[in-house]
Scaffold this motif. Structure first.
Motif, mmCIF file in Angstrom:
data_model
loop_
_atom_site.group_PDB
_atom_site.id
_atom_site.type_symbol
_atom_site.label_atom_id
_atom_site.label_comp_id
_atom_site.label_asym_id
_atom_site.label_seq_id
_atom_site.Cartn_x
_atom_site.Cartn_y
_atom_site.Cartn_z
ATOM 1 N N HIS A 171 0.888 -1.202 -0.085
ATOM 2 C CA HIS A 171 0.180 -0.237 0.056
ATOM 3 C C HIS A 171 0.940 1.430 0.029
ATOM 4 C CE1 HIS A 171 -2.111 2.913 3.069
ATOM 5 N NE2 HIS A 171 -2.421 3.099 1.781
ATOM 6 N N MET A 172 1.991 1.210 0.577
ATOM 7 C CA MET A 172 2.913 2.470 0.542
ATOM 8 C C MET A 172 3.621 2.727 -0.651
ATOM 9 S SD MET A 172 1.980 3.053 3.588
ATOM 10 C CE MET A 172 2.926 4.664 3.713
ATOM 11 N N ALA A 173 3.234 1.978 -1.537
ATOM 12 C CA ALA A 173 3.779 2.413 -2.947
ATOM 13 C C ALA A 173 3.224 3.688 -3.398
ATOM 14 C CB ALA A 173 3.518 1.452 -4.041
ATOM 15 N N ILE A 174 2.111 4.274 -2.778
ATOM 16 C CA ILE A 174 1.450 5.486 -2.924
ATOM 17 C C ILE A 174 2.503 6.814 -2.867
ATOM 18 C CG2 ILE A 174 -0.850 4.826 -2.301
ATOM 19 C CD1 ILE A 174 -0.191 6.390 0.768
ATOM 20 N N VAL A 175 3.624 6.611 -2.100
ATOM 21 C CA VAL A 175 4.712 7.622 -1.863
ATOM 22 C C VAL A 175 5.346 7.734 -3.258
ATOM 23 C CG1 VAL A 175 5.011 7.078 0.637
ATOM 24 C CG2 VAL A 175 6.297 6.141 -1.263
ATOM 25 N N TYR A 176 5.510 6.844 -4.008
ATOM 26 C CA TYR A 176 6.110 7.018 -5.205
ATOM 27 C C TYR A 176 5.326 7.943 -6.225
ATOM 28 C CZ TYR A 176 9.127 3.097 -4.606
ATOM 29 O OH TYR A 176 9.922 2.205 -4.140
ATOM 30 N N ILE A 177 4.109 7.898 -6.333
ATOM 31 C CA ILE A 177 2.962 8.927 -6.760
ATOM 32 C C ILE A 177 3.086 10.117 -5.998
ATOM 33 C CG2 ILE A 177 0.535 9.171 -7.999
ATOM 34 C CD1 ILE A 177 0.212 6.276 -7.302
ATOM 35 N N ILE A 178 3.067 10.115 -4.790
ATOM 36 C CA ILE A 178 3.108 11.648 -4.143
ATOM 37 C C ILE A 178 4.330 12.160 -4.617
ATOM 38 C CG2 ILE A 178 2.970 12.523 -1.965
ATOM 39 C CD1 ILE A 178 1.487 10.042 -1.048
ATOM 40 N N MET A 179 5.454 11.719 -4.469
ATOM 41 C CA MET A 179 6.650 12.277 -4.409
ATOM 42 C C MET A 179 6.744 12.809 -5.983
ATOM 43 S SD MET A 179 10.311 10.281 -4.841
ATOM 44 C CE MET A 179 11.728 10.968 -5.612
ATOM 45 N N LEU A 180 6.337 12.173 -7.107
ATOM 46 C CA LEU A 180 6.361 12.696 -8.490
ATOM 47 C C LEU A 180 5.512 13.685 -8.832
ATOM 48 C CD1 LEU A 180 6.998 9.329 -10.514
ATOM 49 C CD2 LEU A 180 8.493 11.007 -9.999
ATOM 50 N N ALA A 181 4.247 13.557 -8.244
ATOM 51 C CA ALA A 181 3.123 14.712 -8.325
ATOM 52 C C ALA A 181 3.709 15.844 -7.627
ATOM 53 C CB ALA A 181 1.831 14.290 -7.964
ATOM 54 N N VAL A 182 4.109 15.750 -6.298
ATOM 55 C CA VAL A 182 4.557 17.272 -5.771
ATOM 56 C C VAL A 182 5.676 17.718 -6.501
ATOM 57 C CG1 VAL A 182 5.472 17.914 -3.398
ATOM 58 C CG2 VAL A 182 3.662 16.530 -3.532
ATOM 59 N N LEU A 183 6.526 16.946 -6.693
ATOM 60 C CA LEU A 183 8.052 17.549 -7.310
ATOM 61 C C LEU A 183 7.533 18.030 -8.687
ATOM 62 C CD1 LEU A 183 10.515 14.996 -6.504
ATOM 63 C CD2 LEU A 183 10.364 17.289 -5.470
ATOM 64 N N PHE A 184 6.547 17.344 -9.369
ATOM 65 C CA PHE A 184 6.130 17.901 -10.908
ATOM 66 C C PHE A 184 5.501 19.409 -10.666
ATOM 67 C CE2 PHE A 184 2.652 18.708 -14.075
ATOM 68 C CZ PHE A 184 3.684 18.567 -15.190
ATOM 69 N N PHE A 185 4.652 19.612 -9.728
ATOM 70 C CA PHE A 185 3.983 20.649 -9.576
ATOM 71 C C PHE A 185 5.020 21.921 -8.957
ATOM 72 C CE2 PHE A 185 0.081 18.306 -9.793
ATOM 73 C CZ PHE A 185 -0.483 18.801 -10.894
ATOM 74 N N ALA A 186 5.879 21.635 -8.138
ATOM 75 C CA ALA A 186 6.847 22.362 -7.509
ATOM 76 C C ALA A 186 7.822 22.865 -8.567
ATOM 77 C CB ALA A 186 7.612 21.741 -6.465
ATOM 78 N N ARG A 187 8.096 22.241 -9.595
ATOM 79 C CA ARG A 187 9.149 22.683 -10.555
ATOM 80 C C ARG A 187 8.540 23.436 -11.702
ATOM 81 N NH1 ARG A 187 12.133 16.745 -9.970
ATOM 82 N NH2 ARG A 187 13.400 17.321 -8.056
ATOM 83 N N ILE A 188 7.291 23.385 -11.911
ATOM 84 C CA ILE A 188 6.534 23.942 -13.135
ATOM 85 C C ILE A 188 7.123 25.431 -13.139
ATOM 86 C CG2 ILE A 188 4.514 24.643 -14.100
ATOM 87 C CD1 ILE A 188 3.103 22.380 -12.998
ATOM 88 N N GLY A 189 7.591 25.733 -14.267
ATOM 89 C CA GLY A 189 8.298 27.050 -14.758
ATOM 90 C C GLY A 189 9.481 27.326 -14.292
ATOM 91 N N LYS A 190 10.295 26.336 -13.876
ATOM 92 C CA LYS A 190 11.813 26.560 -13.341
ATOM 93 C C LYS A 190 12.676 25.901 -14.364
ATOM 94 C CE LYS A 190 10.564 26.473 -8.335
ATOM 95 N NZ LYS A 190 10.699 25.817 -7.087
ATOM 96 N N LYS A 191 13.860 26.438 -14.326
ATOM 97 C CA LYS A 191 14.766 25.953 -15.312
ATOM 98 C C LYS A 191 15.114 24.378 -14.963
ATOM 99 C CE LYS A 191 17.399 30.275 -15.573
ATOM 100 N NZ LYS A 191 18.586 31.031 -15.381
#
Length: 466
Positions: A189-209
Motif C-alpha cells: 500500500h505504501m507504494a503510494i509515496v512514489y505517486i505523491i513524490m512525483l506529483a508534488v515535485l512536478f507541480f513544485a518545478r513547473i516554470g523552473k529551469k
C-alpha cells in the motif's frame, strides 16, 4: 565523481546538523514530551495484536519482508521479550518522527516555537483517536502490525519531501527513494509515496529551469527504488524459502471488491475451468454469508457499512483458505506453490468478471472514496461527516487564497502537498482494498498541521503585517 563528492559532503553536513540539532532545546524538549506521551500510552494500554499479527511474527510468505525482519531482529536482540522490545522501538521511532516533523515545519515556515507543541498535539490526537474512537481501540505504535512502523516512515518521508521542495538538493530525493523502497517492502500500500513524490515535485518545478531534466532524474530514482523493493522482496524469500519470488496472496485483497459486486452468472465469463469452478464455490459461500452488494442498501452509508463488515468475511474467512485448499486438492501440496496457484486463479477470476461489473464496482469505489476522505480527518459518524465536509471546504478555500498570493504561496503549497497525499492514498486504497481508518491515518495530523500553517500565514500577512 563530482556527484559522489557532493553527495558525500551533503551526508556529512546532514549528520553534523543532526548532531547539533539534537543538543538544542528546540528538539530535545519536544522529543522528551513525545517520549512521555507515547510510552505513557504504551504503559497504560499495552501491546495490541490482531489476526494479521501472527503472519508477521511467523514470517509467512504472504507478508512483505521489512516488518517480519524487524520483529525477528527484536527477538534476536531480546529473546525473552522480543515483541515488547519491538514495541519499545516502535514508540521510540514514533517520538522521533513526530518531533522531527513538527520542528521541520516550524523552521521551514519560520513559526513561533510554541507551534512545535501545537503540531505535536495533532499527532497525539491521532494516537488518542486510535485508542478511544476506533473499533480497533489501539495506539498503532504499540500494535504488532505494519502500521507500527509505517506511519513513522511516512512522516519522515514527508519531511524529506518538504526539504526537496523548499531547499532542493538531490540528496533528499535519494533519501526518499531509499525510504520508499523500505516502505513498499513494509506494505505494498505504501507504494503510494512514489505517486505523491512525483506529483508534488512536478507541480513544485513547473516554470523552473531544467524542469524536464530534474523530472527525468526523479523518474529514474523512482524506477531504481521500485527495482530495489522488488529485488529485496525476492531476495528475502530466496534466503528464507529458497525461491526467488515476491510475497504471495496480494491478489487475495485485490479480488475482494470484484467478488463483492459479482453475480453467480458471471461464472460464464470465466473461460478457465478451474477458475470457473472455484468462483462458483466461493460465490455460493459468500452468498450464504450475505457478503455481496445485493444485500447492501442503496445509500453510500449503507454500502460502506455493509462492505466494511463483509471485507474480512471475504478475504480472511473465505477466499484465503478456500483458494489454497482448492490448490492443494489439485496437487499443489507445498505451501508456497499453493499460495502462488491461489494468486493465479484469483487473477483469472478478477480479470474475467471485472468489466461486466464495472458499474457496481464504481458504485462501491465511490462509497469507499467518500469513506476514506472522512476517515482521513475524522470519524465517519453522523455529525463528524458534516464536520469533514466543512473542514475540506475551508482547507481548500484557504489553500487557494494562499496560492494566489506571492507572500503566502509557500504555505499554500504545503497545503497542496498534503492534499495530494490524501487524494492519492484515498483513491489508490479505494481501488485496491478498503478505506478503513488504519489505512487512512497517515495524513490526519499533516492535514491539521498544514491547515494551521496556512491559517497562521493568512492572518499574519493579511492582518498583522498590514
Amino acid at each position: 565523481m563530482k556527484h559522489y563528492t557532493e553527495i558525500r559532503k551533503a551526508l556529512l553536513d546532514m549528520a553534523k546538523k543532526l548532531k547539533n540539532n539534537l543538543l538544542k532545546k528546540e528538539i530535545l524538549i519536544p522529543f522528551m514530551v513525545s517520549m512521555v506521551f507515547y510510552f505513557g500510552m504504551y504503559i497504560a494500554f499495552g501491546i495490541t495484536t490482531f489476526a494479521d499479527s501472527e503472519g508477521y511474527i511467523n514470517m509467512d510468505s504472504t507478508r512483505e519482508p521489512v516488518y517480519p525482519l524487524f520483529l525477528a531482529l527484536a527477538r534476536l536482540i531480546c529473546p525473552s521479550h522480543g515483541i515488547g522490545f519491538a514495541v519499545v522501538i516502535q514508540n521510540l521511532l514514533m517520538a522521533i518522527a513526530v518531533t522531527l516533523t513538527s520542528v521541520k515545519i516550524k523552521r521551514i515556515f519560520k513559526l513561533k516555537s510554541f507551534m512545535i507543541y501545537v503540531f505535536l498535539g495533532f499527532n497525539f490526537f491521532v494516537a488518542l483517536m486510535g485508542q478511544f474512537l476506533s473499533l480497533n481501540a489501539c495506539v498503532y505504535s504499540s500494535c504488532i502490525l505494519t502500521e507500527g512502523i509505517a506511519l513513522q516512515m511516512y512522516l519522515i518521508f514527508f519531511c524529506m519531501l518538504l526539504d526537496a521542495v523548499y531547499s532542493g538538493g538531490i540528496i533528499y530525493e535519494i533519501g526518499m527513494a531509499v525510504l520508499a523502497a523500505l516502505m513498499m517492502d513494509t506494505r505494498k500500500h505504501m507504494a503510494i509515496v512514489y505517486i505523491i513524490m512525483l506529483a508534488v515535485l512536478f507541480f513544485a518545478r513547473i516554470g523552473k529551469k531544467k524542469f524536464w531534466k530534474s523530472m527525468i532524474v526523479s523518474g529514474v530514482l523512482v524506477i531504481l527504488s521500485v527495482a530495489l523493493a522488488m529485488g529485496g522482496n525476492k531476495l528475502y524469500n530466496f534466503a528464507l524459502r529458497g525461491e526467488f519470488v515476491k510475497n504471495t496472496r496480494d491478489m487475495n485483497l485485490i479480488i475482494t471488491t470484484s467478488l463483492y459486486v459479482a453475480d453467480r452468472e458471471d461464472a460464464e465469463l470465466i473461460e478457465d475451468e478451474v477458475a470457473r469452478n472455484v468462483f462458483i464455490e466461493v460465490f455460493d459461500v459468500l452468498d450464504s454469508k450475505k457478503a455481496n452488494i445485493d444485500y447492501a442498501g442503496y445509500s453510500l452509508d449503507e454500502i460502506i457499512e455493509h462492505y466494511g463488515s463483509s471485507f474480512d468475511v471475504i478475504t480472511i474467512d473465505t477466499t484465503l483458505p478456500m483458494l489454497e485448499e482448492d490448490a492443494r486438492s489439485r496437487g499443489y501440496t507445498d505451501d508456497l506453490e499453493a499460495e502462488q496457484e491461489a494468486d493465479r486463479v484469483s487473477k483469472i477470476i478478477m480479470s474475467s468478471i471485472f468489466m461486466d461489473n464495472l458499474g457496481k464496482y464504481i458504485k462501491v469505489y465511490s462509497a469507499s472514496v467518500y469513506n476514506g476522505l472522512v476517515n482521513t480527518i475524522a470519524k465517519r459518524n453522523g455529525i463528524f461527516e458534516a464536520y469533514a465536509l466543512v473542514a475540506y471546504i475551508v482547507y481548500i478555500a484557504l489553500m487557494i487564497l494562499e496560492l494566489l498570493s506571492d507572500a503566502t504561496r509557500k504555505a499554500g503549497f504545503f497545503g497542496f502537498m498534503v492534499l495530494v497525499g490524501i487524494g492519492v492514498n484515498v483513491m489508490v486504497t479505494a481501488a485496491l482494498i478498503f478505506c478503513q481508518p488504519r489505512y487512512m491515518m497517515y495524513n490526519m495530523a499533516l492535514f491539521y498541521i498544514a491547515g494551521t500553517v496556512m491559517l497562521y500565514s493568512f492572518i499574519e500577512h493579511r492582518f498583522i503585517k498590514h
